[in-house]
Design a protein around this motif. Sequence first.
Motif, short mmCIF file in Angstrom:
data_model
loop_
_atom_site.label_atom_id
_atom_site.label_comp_id
_atom_site.label_asym_id
_atom_site.label_seq_id
_atom_site.Cartn_x
_atom_site.Cartn_y
_atom_site.Cartn_z
N GLU A 79 0.85 -1.19 0.00
CA GLU A 79 0.00 0.00 0.00
C GLU A 79 0.89 1.25 0.00
N LEU A 80 0.62 2.18 -0.91
CA LEU A 80 1.43 3.38 -1.04
C LEU A 80 0.69 4.61 -0.51
N PRO A 81 1.20 5.27 0.53
CA PRO A 81 0.60 6.52 0.99
C PRO A 81 1.14 7.69 0.17
N LEU A 82 0.26 8.57 -0.29
CA LEU A 82 0.67 9.72 -1.08
C LEU A 82 0.95 10.92 -0.19
N LYS A 83 1.89 11.75 -0.62
CA LYS A 83 2.30 12.91 0.17
C LYS A 83 1.12 13.85 0.44
N ASP A 84 0.26 14.04 -0.57
CA ASP A 84 -0.86 14.97 -0.44
C ASP A 84 -2.17 14.25 -0.15
N GLY A 85 -2.10 12.98 0.21
CA GLY A 85 -3.31 12.22 0.48
C GLY A 85 -3.96 11.71 -0.79
N LEU A 86 -4.91 10.82 -0.63
CA LEU A 86 -5.60 10.23 -1.78
C LEU A 86 -6.61 11.22 -2.36
#
Length: 321
Positions: A79-86
């Motif tokens: 699972e990849l968390p994005l810097k600016d959120g989904l």
Amino acid sequence: MAKKRPQTKANRPQLSDEEIPVVGAREPCPCGSGRRYKACHGRAAAHAVTELVQRPFEGLPGECDWVALRELVPAATVELPLKDGLPGGVPSVTLATVLPMAWPALRRDDGSVLLGLQNDTASGDISRDLADTLRRALEAEPGSPVQGRRAPADGPRLQDLLDPQGAFEPVVHSGFEFWVPDADNAAPEVAASLERANAAAIPTVKLTGVDAAYWCETPEKNHLRWVMPHPEEQLLDALARLHAAGRSSLGEGTRLVGSFRAHGLTVPVWDLPSGATAENIEKPAAEFAERLAAALASPEPLTPEQRRARGGLTNRQVTLS
């Protein structure tokens, strides 16, 4: 014959190098020079996208596991968390070693995104290519794959898009059923691709006691492949110290046989007996990590015997990327 009119620069918009868009190699350069793109601004752009980045995953959480999933592990997801959120309508972003039909990425019907890691890339910077694919997948219509392309030379990299504090925790699978929510009712072409992929997958297990070490089973013998973050020369010296002292194995019947070089990191490889399971190797691997830490910290120059051991290890090193 009519004379060619001289090209004029009058009233031609002046663009900076950063504003010149990417076009086909044989098309006129958008800067207005009158030359083909490949002979004008495309020359620098081509160099930028083909220049090899030695450590494309450097700075990302779990760099060693990124390398393992790119080169060594058949079936895994993270699972990849994005810097600016989904963004809205995207419930999750998942990195996958391989996707059906070798798609670079897939936007599922529910809006979730799968990003393939083991695809060929168009430039020398895997991180930039993957980031470009990820951005397009986030904007794709649900239920559609994302095709590959050449990423803009000035486009973002994964390091710009992913949360630098986010965890990177691979889940290794025995097969590729994670491709589809309901494998039994998959489309025929996806089902055929799934069957082929499962048949070719080598059984692989991630060790839990040390970082980025992966046990795998082959018909003749088993192996442990361990991606390590240490500088290559320092690591080879440390391995040579242990090898010369007879302390580089992981127990009876095991042997350090060499290493891979992949994406700027070194991957030592051990042969294991065919009956040795991943569980059997957990304790020996943890003990080896302690011996390696001591060898890495040693300030002493290599002895002649250790230099010979180092030469043997270097001769058995294979570059994957």
